[in-house]
Design an enzyme around this catalytic site. Structure first.
Site: not given
Lengths: 235, 761
Positions: B53, B99
């Site tokens: 990430h 998200h």
């Protein structure tokens, strides 16, 4: 003529009011929530937004801001006060206007342009009864409620200024947000304090889709001429 | 260092490393960098900074293929957001992020904090956020869980965006079974700034103070980047709920105002937001950009709960926090501005010349790492990939023409189902929950091809407290915004599917009169550890990259999200494109709705036999298969140039891109939006269902005053694109000769009611 717009923490439509004034040539200043005087303005606007996050009841915290004492005194003296959306909510919490604004019946935020029928005039709106104005609403808590006596008093004294209506001005069975008696805006007994859920400051400049909000700012600033003429001149 | 450091030792270190998702060779690398085993705090920090990430270790190699420069570009990838110049000293910062994993567990907070995070990326650059765009994917709405996720995510986006006063002006949504276990919540934000106010996230100047501004730090979101975002989902997903952050949009609104006031007053050296990996990533990235060291004392960080360990404070993903680098002599002024806005502001450390990222807990030393190693030394993997077998198999599938409906009565019923398809019907149920007008700059509202925003900034009065509003600069120019990606196309052909996402976004922007300027890419895929998934990733990047070069559109920001899988099944490859274009004159923009009876309807482009991957095939034949539509980049550009030129010349009354559902749906949408019918004939030799629903690219349905038909046709001919006059606007029926005849009100009721009906029954 100078208009003042209060900035609470979490207000987010104060710039839109400032732009409406700029567009119409009305002098404008911001008023800070922590101040205790109104800086000599001739009329006060409580703007839309989420004052203090509105995590409690909408407007319940903002009404205790230091500047609200000055607003109450100003209103009691006949000073012109306008509450738009969250500003309307603050005015009801501050007991400058009756009733309360609770969650929309559909439990959803509604952002949509709606037709509104003029019912009566006040210091902030001088239009013939029955005229239909189109303005956007953008709220989660716009459902006006009040007890029977209050409603009767509002009706008897022509203090309902705007009602949600059909496109042609006809009555609706139910307001989109569930507001009692389809109430979109009311004024106080002195007709100097006006609160409404729709956003007149967003329909000023035709490039953004409408000019029907101009009438409110013109009325309070004593401007002559027509909305369309002003729009043409500005263009 | 004089103080001894409590490292983990050779027994415990490797065990914790595995728990935190580090590979054995990565752990080995860390011990080499440090010359010892790491402390708990250090290991947590590395595990997050080296997670997929934060480090893009599986994707960096191919992300370099993107063109990132161009005449408009002021800041390309590598900062919190990309920035382009839009003329007259104005600039626009934008970026899209997903998200997904938090939202699949807790949709309201997951989506809300997605908005919060992307908004902070924007104002960190010195830009005032002026718009949000949402790009959503869910499973089909017949499943209660999907309705819950959809309703919750929309409410979360609205709840956050409405409160901070930033309009959500555009977006897109698809409902496909492939997203059932792993929804996609993409949020794009756009900010406006004067070029001279462009700010970068850096912490230069030895002796300067590090000031933490905003919320307190808690245990929420510990390890969000590694636990949630860098692993796939399984039965244990619910147990990961504590790793989801909770948003406070009021705090964010105050942060926006305070930070912009600090930046415009010239009080900051640099500003970074605390997103994934919290203080660790913002501090190490700010240090890495400036090539300095930092000395942070976690004991000084205001906490919202007792007993937090130093590592928890360093990696907490508590929302609404910013890290500012401040010269000592300006500290007092900075603290005063924060106090005015009612925000906490605390000095938690200093910039040093050691090059080390030092973490203390009062007197105790809990970490000391080369600052560059956290942000820059993450491994980079060359991942093996292989073409999945399904690609060739599905491409070869098709429905024979004689199996397609031909009877007009039957086609009417198909059309009704198409208009009620959740992938096509009106999105008003969504965007009416978003304030799309606040800031008073929304010129073309959601519901059409692209939104148009006026370029104009509010006065400074509100920020300095009471005082004259000082006017507000409003221009007669704007930007156009669209986001697009058809996951079915990308599943069947990731190279061309990604290119079509770009082409459609650019076509949408051209339809309102905008000139495509730059994109943000938001790449959501399954696990990169699977060669067949990784192949789709590489193909999509190549397709997007080649398309960008052909159109001359740079990629200025973006985000990669891998591990979007549940129970071993990846989502469709979903390379979302968020495109911003320039609008020269706001009085010369165009919308998709038909305007007046008697206007002439013209099709720019030409329909081919291309039902592969279409909404029609999915809806009517339950097939996601076939060869997806071709894309001729040159023709595409010519069609876009034609429509843009016509809009700018004021010759069109409407312009609407043909995409999902083909020309029939495009015509119906223009009619429903304009509350007026049409009567046309489709001049092709295709089977009726193909003629109506084929999703051939590079087509736009336009309408114009009958007096302007020749001028429109001349322009199309001059650009060398195919065109045909279809018929006229008017009446209250949707009539396509020999193929379709529907009552306008019936069509409108289906189109407007489908989404609400699906959610509320």
């Amino acid at each position: 003529m100078k208009l003042g717009t209060i900035v609470f923490p979490g207000s987010n439509c104060e710039q839109d009011v400032a732009y409406a004034c700029e567009y119409l040539g009305i002098e404008h200043r911001y008023l800070w929530h922590n101040d205790r005087d109104l800086g000599g303005v001739d009329a006060v606007v409580l703007p839309g937004g989420f004052s203090y996050g509105d995590y409690l009841r909408c407007g319940a915290v903002a009404r205790f801001s230091p500047i609200m004492d000055a607003v109450s005194a100003f209103a009691a003296d006949g000073g012109r006060v306008l509450g738009i959306c969250n500003g309307f909510q603050v005015l009801t919490e501050a007991h400058l206007l009756p009733g309360a604004l609770i969650r929309n019946t559909g439990l959803k935020f509604i952002c949509r342009e709606l037709p509104l029928r003029v019912q009566a005039s006040c210091a902030w709106l001088n239009e013939p009864a029955g005229r239909v104005l189109r303005m956007p609403v953008a709220h989660n808590e716009g459902n006006f409620v009040c007890d029977d006596e209050t409603l009767a008093a509002l009706q008897a004294t022509d203090r309902i200024i705007l009602r949600y209506c059909a496109d042609d001005g006809g009555d609706l069975a139910c307001a989109p947000n569930g507001a009692r008696d389809c109430i979109a805006g009311i004024c106080n007994e002195g007709r100097n304090v006006f609160g409404l859920m729709p956003h007149p400051e967003r329909v000023i400049d035709p490039v953004c889709g409408g000019i029907d909000g101009q009438t409110i700012f013109r009325a309070v600033a004593g401007l002559t001429g027509t909305d369309a003429a002003a729009a043409a001149a500005a263009a | 260092m004089a103080t001894p450091i409590a490292d983990l030792g050779a027994d415990k270190g490797p065990v914790l490393a595995v728990e935190l998702g580090l590979r054995p060779d990565e752990y080995e690398h860390i011990t080499q960098i440090l010359g010892r085993t790491p402390t708990i705090c250090e290991l947590y920090m590395y595990s997050l900074m080296w997670s997929e990430h934060c480090s893009y270790k599986h994707s960096k190699k191919y992300l370099r293929l993107f063109p990132t420069t161009g005449p408009h570009v002021l800041q390309g990838p590598g900062e919190n957001a990309g920035v382009i110049s839009v003329g007259d000293g104005w600039a626009v910062a934008f970026k899209m992020e997903t998200h997904n994993h938090p939202s699949a567990i807790e949709p309201y907070e997951g989506a809300a904090t997605g908005i919060g995070g992307i908004i902070r990326d924007i104002f960190t650059m010195g830009a005032r956020p002026i718009a949000c765009v949402d790009s959503l994917r869910f499973g089909t709405l017949d499943k209660p869980r999907q309705r819950y996720l959809f309703e919750g995510a929309v409410a979360g986006i609205g709840g956050y965006g409405n409160c901070i006063g930033v309009p959500t002006v555009a977006g897109e949504v698809y409902f496909e079974p492939a997203y059932e276990g792993n929804c996609i919540i993409g949020a794009m934000s756009i900010g406006l700034l004067r070029e001279e106010n462009l700010t970068r996230a850096t912490a230069s100047g030895v002796g300067n103070q590090l000031v933490l501004i905003g919320s307190t730090t808690g245990r929420d979101g510990i390890g969000g980047a590694s636990v949630l975002a860098s692993q796939e989902f399984d039965e244990g997903a619910e147990a990961k709920r504590p790793a989801v952050q909770v948003g406070d949009p009021f705090e964010e609104k105050l942060l926006i105002e305070a930070c912009l006031e600090l930046l415009e007053s010239g009080l900051l050296v640099g500003l970074g937001d605390l997103g994934a990996a919290g203080l660790t990533s913002s501090a190490s990235e700010m240090a890495s950009r400036a090539g300095v060291g930092l000395d942070i004392d976690v004991a000084k960080v205001p906490r919202r709960e007792p007993g937090m360990q130093p590592f928890e404070i360093m990696v907490s993903e508590s929302q609404e926090r910013m890290l500012a680098c401040v010269e000592p002599e300006k500290l007092e002024a900075v603290l005063a501005v924060c106090d005015k806005w009612g925000l906490r502001a605390t000095v938690i450390g200093q910039v040093t010349d050691t090059g080390d990222f030092v973490v203390r807990d009062g007197d105790a030393l809990v970490g000391c790492m080369p600052a560059l190693s956290l942000a820059d030394d993450a491994p980079e993997y060359d991942v093996p990939f292989s073409k999945p077998a399904y690609i060739e198999r599905l491409a070869a599938e098709s429905i024979p023409d004689d199996a397609l409906p031909q009877d007009p009565g039957e086609l009417n019923e198909v059309m009704k189902r198409m208009l009620g398809s959740h992938n096509i019907c009106s999105r008003a149920w969504i965007y009416e929950q978003y304030d799309h007008q606040v800031m008073d700059n929304t010129v073309v509202k959601p519901g059409g091809d692209a939104a148009v925003l006026r370029i104009g900034l509010t006065g400074r009065g509100a920020r300095s407290g009471s005082g004259d509003s000082g006017g507000r600069t409003v221009t007669d120019r704007g930007i156009a915004v669209s986001s697009d990606c058809n996951g079915r196309y990308c599943y069947l052909n990731p190279y061309r599917g990604a290119q079509i996402a770009l082409a459609e976004a650019a076509r949408n922007v051209s339809c309102v009169g905008g000139e495509p300027a730059a994109i943000t890419d938001c790449l959501s895929f399954g696990s990169p550890d699977k060669p067949e998934v990784y192949w789709t990733f590489v193909e999509a990047i190549k397709g997007l990259s080649d398309g960008c070069r052909s159109f001359g559109i740079p990629v200025i920001s973006g985000n990669v999200s891998f591990y979007n899988e549940s129970f071993g099944e990846p989502i469709y490859p979903t390379p979302k494109v968020g495109l911003v274009g320039l609008v020269e004159r706001l009085d010369r923009v165009c919308t998709a709705d038909f305007k007046d009876a008697g206007d002439t309807i013209i099709l720019l482009g030409q329909t081919e036999h291309e039902l592969g991957g279409s909404e029609y095939l999915r809806l009517e034949h339950d097939r996601v298969a076939g060869e997806i539509p071709a894309l001729d980049l040159e023709l595409e550009r010519d069609v876009q140039d034609t429509v843009r030129e016509l809009v700018r010349a004021g010759l069109l009354k409407s312009a609407h891109d043909c995409s999902d559902g083909g020309v029939a749906v495009a015509l119906a949408e223009s009619a429903i939006g304009g509350r007026v019918g049409f009567e046309v004939a489709l001049d092709d030799d295709l089977p009726a269902a193909v003629s109506l629903f084929s999703e051939t690219q590079s087509r736009v349905v336009v309408s114009c005053d009958s007096a302007n038909v020749d001028a429109v046709l001349d322009a199309a001919a001059a650009h060398g694109i195919p065109f045909s006059v279809l018929g006229d606007v008017g009446g209250n029926r949707l009539v396509i000769q020999d193929k379709l005849d529907l009552d306008l009100d019936t069509a409108a009721d289906i189109y407007h009611g489908a989404l609400e009906q699906a959610v509320h029954g």
